[in-house]
Scaffold this motif. Structure first.
Motif, PDB file in Angstrom:
ATOM      1  N   ALA A  32     -51.704 -66.173  28.491  1.00  0.00           N
ATOM      2  CA  ALA A  32     -51.630 -66.519  27.130  1.00  0.00           C
ATOM      3  C   ALA A  32     -50.501 -65.633  26.233  1.00  0.00           C
ATOM      4  O   ALA A  32     -49.871 -65.990  25.173  1.00  0.00           O
ATOM      5  CB  ALA A  32     -53.135 -66.420  26.429  1.00  0.00           C
ATOM      6  N   THR A  38     -53.077 -69.364  22.433  1.00  0.00           N
ATOM      7  CA  THR A  38     -54.681 -69.042  21.901  1.00  0.00           C
ATOM      8  C   THR A  38     -55.765 -69.393  23.330  1.00  0.00           C
ATOM      9  O   THR A  38     -55.571 -70.426  23.855  1.00  0.00           O
ATOM     10  CB  THR A  38     -54.989 -69.718  20.595  1.00  0.00           C
ATOM     11  OG1 THR A  38     -54.193 -69.437  19.844  1.00  0.00           O
ATOM     12  CG2 THR A  38     -56.465 -69.329  20.428  1.00  0.00           C
ATOM     13  N   THR A  60     -57.678 -59.292  21.920  1.00  0.00           N
ATOM     14  CA  THR A  60     -57.282 -58.605  20.645  1.00  0.00           C
ATOM     15  C   THR A  60     -56.273 -57.545  20.930  1.00  0.00           C
ATOM     16  O   THR A  60     -55.489 -57.246  20.102  1.00  0.00           O
ATOM     17  CB  THR A  60     -58.598 -58.379  19.847  1.00  0.00           C
ATOM     18  OG1 THR A  60     -59.304 -59.671  19.467  1.00  0.00           O
ATOM     19  CG2 THR A  60     -58.208 -57.740  18.491  1.00  0.00           C
ATOM     20  N   VAL A  64     -53.421 -61.103  21.800  1.00  0.00           N
ATOM     21  CA  VAL A  64     -53.462 -62.407  22.106  1.00  0.00           C
ATOM     22  C   VAL A  64     -54.674 -62.936  21.137  1.00  0.00           C
ATOM     23  O   VAL A  64     -55.825 -62.226  20.970  1.00  0.00           O
ATOM     24  CB  VAL A  64     -53.793 -62.611  23.473  1.00  0.00           C
ATOM     25  CG1 VAL A  64     -54.200 -64.061  24.014  1.00  0.00           C
ATOM     26  CG2 VAL A  64     -52.817 -62.121  24.272  1.00  0.00           C
ATOM     27  N   LYS A  65     -54.514 -64.205  20.699  1.00  0.00           N
ATOM     28  CA  LYS A  65     -55.565 -65.001  19.839  1.00  0.00           C
ATOM     29  C   LYS A  65     -56.574 -65.439  20.582  1.00  0.00           C
ATOM     30  O   LYS A  65     -56.464 -65.979  21.577  1.00  0.00           O
ATOM     31  CB  LYS A  65     -54.743 -66.024  18.802  1.00  0.00           C
ATOM     32  CG  LYS A  65     -53.852 -65.225  17.821  1.00  0.00           C
ATOM     33  CD  LYS A  65     -53.518 -66.325  16.934  1.00  0.00           C
ATOM     34  CE  LYS A  65     -52.369 -65.785  15.905  1.00  0.00           C
ATOM     35  NZ  LYS A  65     -51.795 -66.822  15.045  1.00  0.00           N
ATOM     36  N   THR A  66     -57.931 -65.446  20.101  1.00  0.00           N
ATOM     37  CA  THR A  66     -58.899 -66.212  20.774  1.00  0.00           C
ATOM     38  C   THR A  66     -59.716 -67.016  19.755  1.00  0.00           C
ATOM     39  O   THR A  66     -59.583 -66.898  18.469  1.00  0.00           O
ATOM     40  CB  THR A  66     -60.044 -65.497  21.246  1.00  0.00           C
ATOM     41  OG1 THR A  66     -60.428 -64.428  20.433  1.00  0.00           O
ATOM     42  CG2 THR A  66     -59.314 -64.492  22.534  1.00  0.00           C
ATOM     43  N   VAL A  67     -60.111 -68.047  20.176  1.00  0.00           N
ATOM     44  CA  VAL A  67     -61.095 -68.828  19.482  1.00  0.00           C
ATOM     45  C   VAL A  67     -62.309 -69.359  19.947  1.00  0.00           C
ATOM     46  O   VAL A  67     -62.208 -69.621  21.343  1.00  0.00           O
ATOM     47  CB  VAL A  67     -60.434 -70.049  18.583  1.00  0.00           C
ATOM     48  CG1 VAL A  67     -59.814 -71.180  19.953  1.00  0.00           C
ATOM     49  CG2 VAL A  67     -61.190 -70.996  17.589  1.00  0.00           C
TER      50      VAL A  67
END
Length: 85
Positions: A32, A38, A60, A64-67
């Protein structure tokens, strides 16, 4: 892995589990980061975690973005889980 081993809060077992070839977390974060994607996960950040490294903590720290999966579905899917066009 360099980030994980530089963190003193995690137990040796947490680090070993995170580095294990049977655990894809570190690999997913690396991919990622390299591709700008993401990560969708069911995990939430846990800054005080010690015995396990949650994906959002490492992601983080590495930009790296997470959802969370449920947030993704509530925004982008219908009640039948079909993604909106």
């Amino acid at each position: 892995m360099g980030w994980a081993y530089a963190q003193s809060q995690y137990t040796p077992k947490a680090l070993a589990d995170f580095a294990s070839r049977s655990n894809a977390d570190a690999f997913l974060i690396a991919v990622a980061k390299n591709t700008g994607m993401t990560i969708v996960t069911h995990e939430t950040s846990s800054p005080d975690a010690r015995v396990r490294i949650p994906i959002p903590n490492a992601a983080t720290a590495l930009g790296v973005k997470t959802v969370v999966l449920f947030d993704l579905l509530s925004v982008h899917a219908t009640a039948t889980f079909k993604f909106k066009q």
